[in-house]
Design an enzyme around this catalytic site. Structure first.
Site, PDB file in Angstrom:
ATOM      1  N   ASP A   1      11.437  39.840 -16.323  1.00 45.32           N
ATOM      2  CA  ASP A   1      11.592  41.095 -15.608  1.00 45.32           C
ATOM      3  C   ASP A   1      12.786  41.795 -16.242  1.00 45.32           C
ATOM      4  O   ASP A   1      13.294  41.372 -17.282  1.00 45.32           O
ATOM      5  CB  ASP A   1      11.747  40.860 -14.099  1.00 45.32           C
ATOM      6  CG  ASP A   1      13.057  40.182 -13.716  1.00 45.32           C
ATOM      7  OD1 ASP A   1      13.857  39.815 -14.608  1.00 45.32           O
ATOM      8  OD2 ASP A   1      13.277  40.017 -12.507  1.00 45.32           O
ATOM      9  N   HIS A   2      13.237  42.880 -15.616  1.00 46.15           N
ATOM     10  CA  HIS A   2      14.368  43.631 -16.165  1.00 46.15           C
ATOM     11  C   HIS A   2      15.649  42.784 -16.206  1.00 46.15           C
ATOM     12  O   HIS A   2      16.455  42.921 -17.121  1.00 46.15           O
ATOM     13  CB  HIS A   2      14.601  44.908 -15.349  1.00 46.15           C
ATOM     14  CG  HIS A   2      14.762  44.654 -13.885  1.00 46.15           C
ATOM     15  ND1 HIS A   2      13.673  44.417 -13.069  1.00 46.15           N
ATOM     16  CD2 HIS A   2      15.863  44.552 -13.108  1.00 46.15           C
ATOM     17  CE1 HIS A   2      14.101  44.190 -11.831  1.00 46.15           C
ATOM     18  NE2 HIS A   2      15.428  44.267 -11.835  1.00 46.15           N
TER      19      HIS A   2
ATOM     20  N   CYS B   1      14.185  35.630 -15.635  1.00 43.25           N
ATOM     21  CA  CYS B   1      14.628  36.689 -14.735  1.00 43.25           C
ATOM     22  C   CYS B   1      16.140  36.559 -14.606  1.00 43.25           C
ATOM     23  O   CYS B   1      16.771  35.895 -15.427  1.00 43.25           O
ATOM     24  CB  CYS B   1      13.908  36.644 -13.384  1.00 43.25           C
ATOM     25  SG  CYS B   1      14.169  35.175 -12.376  1.00 43.25           S
TER      26      CYS B   1
ATOM     27  N   THR C   1      18.060  34.967 -12.393  1.00 44.43           N
ATOM     28  CA  THR C   1      18.493  33.599 -12.085  1.00 44.43           C
ATOM     29  C   THR C   1      17.474  32.542 -12.488  1.00 44.43           C
ATOM     30  O   THR C   1      17.804  31.361 -12.546  1.00 44.43           O
ATOM     31  CB  THR C   1      18.746  33.429 -10.575  1.00 44.43           C
ATOM     32  OG1 THR C   1      17.505  33.655  -9.887  1.00 44.43           O
ATOM     33  CG2 THR C   1      19.819  34.378 -10.080  1.00 44.43           C
TER      34      THR C   1
ATOM     35  N   HIS D   1       8.749  13.843 -17.562  1.00 41.71           N
ATOM     36  CA  HIS D   1       8.339  13.253 -16.287  1.00 41.71           C
ATOM     37  C   HIS D   1       7.426  14.142 -15.458  1.00 41.71           C
ATOM     38  O   HIS D   1       6.653  13.633 -14.640  1.00 41.71           O
ATOM     39  CB  HIS D   1       9.565  12.893 -15.448  1.00 41.71           C
ATOM     40  CG  HIS D   1      10.283  11.689 -15.960  1.00 41.71           C
ATOM     41  ND1 HIS D   1      11.221  11.030 -15.216  1.00 41.71           N
ATOM     42  CD2 HIS D   1      10.210  11.028 -17.151  1.00 41.71           C
ATOM     43  CE1 HIS D   1      11.704  10.010 -15.911  1.00 41.71           C
ATOM     44  NE2 HIS D   1      11.102   9.994 -17.090  1.00 41.71           N
TER      45      HIS D   1
ATOM     46  N   ARG E   1       2.942   6.462 -14.816  1.00 41.16           N
ATOM     47  CA  ARG E   1       3.244   6.669 -13.404  1.00 41.16           C
ATOM     48  C   ARG E   1       3.542   8.137 -13.099  1.00 41.16           C
ATOM     49  O   ARG E   1       3.315   8.601 -11.989  1.00 41.16           O
ATOM     50  CB  ARG E   1       4.413   5.790 -12.965  1.00 41.16           C
ATOM     51  CG  ARG E   1       5.753   6.180 -13.543  1.00 41.16           C
ATOM     52  CD  ARG E   1       6.865   5.186 -13.164  1.00 41.16           C
ATOM     53  NE  ARG E   1       8.169   5.638 -13.526  1.00 41.16           N
ATOM     54  CZ  ARG E   1       8.724   5.537 -14.725  1.00 41.16           C
ATOM     55  NH1 ARG E   1       8.033   4.990 -15.715  1.00 41.16           N
ATOM     56  NH2 ARG E   1       9.937   5.970 -14.954  1.00 41.16           N
ATOM     57  N   HIS E   2       4.019   8.860 -14.106  1.00 40.27           N
ATOM     58  CA  HIS E   2       4.332  10.273 -13.905  1.00 40.27           C
ATOM     59  C   HIS E   2       3.049  11.085 -13.709  1.00 40.27           C
ATOM     60  O   HIS E   2       3.016  12.006 -12.883  1.00 40.27           O
ATOM     61  CB  HIS E   2       5.151  10.809 -15.068  1.00 40.27           C
ATOM     62  CG  HIS E   2       6.397  10.025 -15.302  1.00 40.27           C
ATOM     63  ND1 HIS E   2       7.414   9.941 -14.374  1.00 40.27           N
ATOM     64  CD2 HIS E   2       6.778   9.259 -16.355  1.00 40.27           C
ATOM     65  CE1 HIS E   2       8.373   9.178 -14.845  1.00 40.27           C
ATOM     66  NE2 HIS E   2       8.004   8.736 -16.046  1.00 40.27           N
TER      67      HIS E   2
END
Length: 143
Positions: A9-10, A66, A68, A99, A133-134
């Site tokens: 985004d901006h 973005c 954050t 994982h 297992r993952h």
């Protein structure tokens, strides 16, 4: 080299622009899904563009940026088949792939510098999923 779909985004435009060139310079097949300028835009639509592309190309990986990384990760993870990881360290990027078989890395321009972002993307792209297992645990996501 990897096929990569990338968008922002901006709030993530400058970091996305840097990463597009960085990844192209490393020889990756980069598809920049916008925006083409830093004008205000809605991050859920950009996340949708990348997730739509990934669902059509299971061999590709995504990068979303973005301010954050939080909004992009929330928007991307609403899409079945997408495993988006908000990463702030190389350790996060490595384990997101190894994982969790993440197919999207989410970054925040306002909290992550270009050098760290490039390093995290390199780790993300070069780390293989361990399976075992993952995989069993990932299969429980949609139960």
């Amino acid at each position: 080299m990897s096929i990569i779909y990338i968008a922002s985004d901006h709030g993530g435009f400058n970091l996305k622009t840097f990463l597009v060139q960085y990844l192209k310079d490393k020889g990756h097949d980069v598809h920049d899904l916008g925006p083409s300028d830093p004008a205000s835009c809605d991050y859920p639509l950009k996340a949708q563009a990348v997730t739509d592309a990934l669902l059509k190309d299971e061999n590709a990986l995504g990068v979303l940026v973005c301010g954050t990384g939080i909004g992009m990760s929330m928007a991307a993870n609403r899409v079945p088949g997408i495993r988006a990881a908000l990463c702030t360290t190389e350790f996060h990027a490595s384990y997101a792939r190894a994982h969790n078989n993440a197919n999207v890395i989410c970054l925040g321009e306002r909290v992550t510098g270009q050098g760290l972002a490039a390093s995290m993307v390199d780790v993300f792209l070069s780390t293989a999923f361990e399976g075992g297992r993952h995989l069993r645990r990932i299969n429980l996501f949609n139960k």
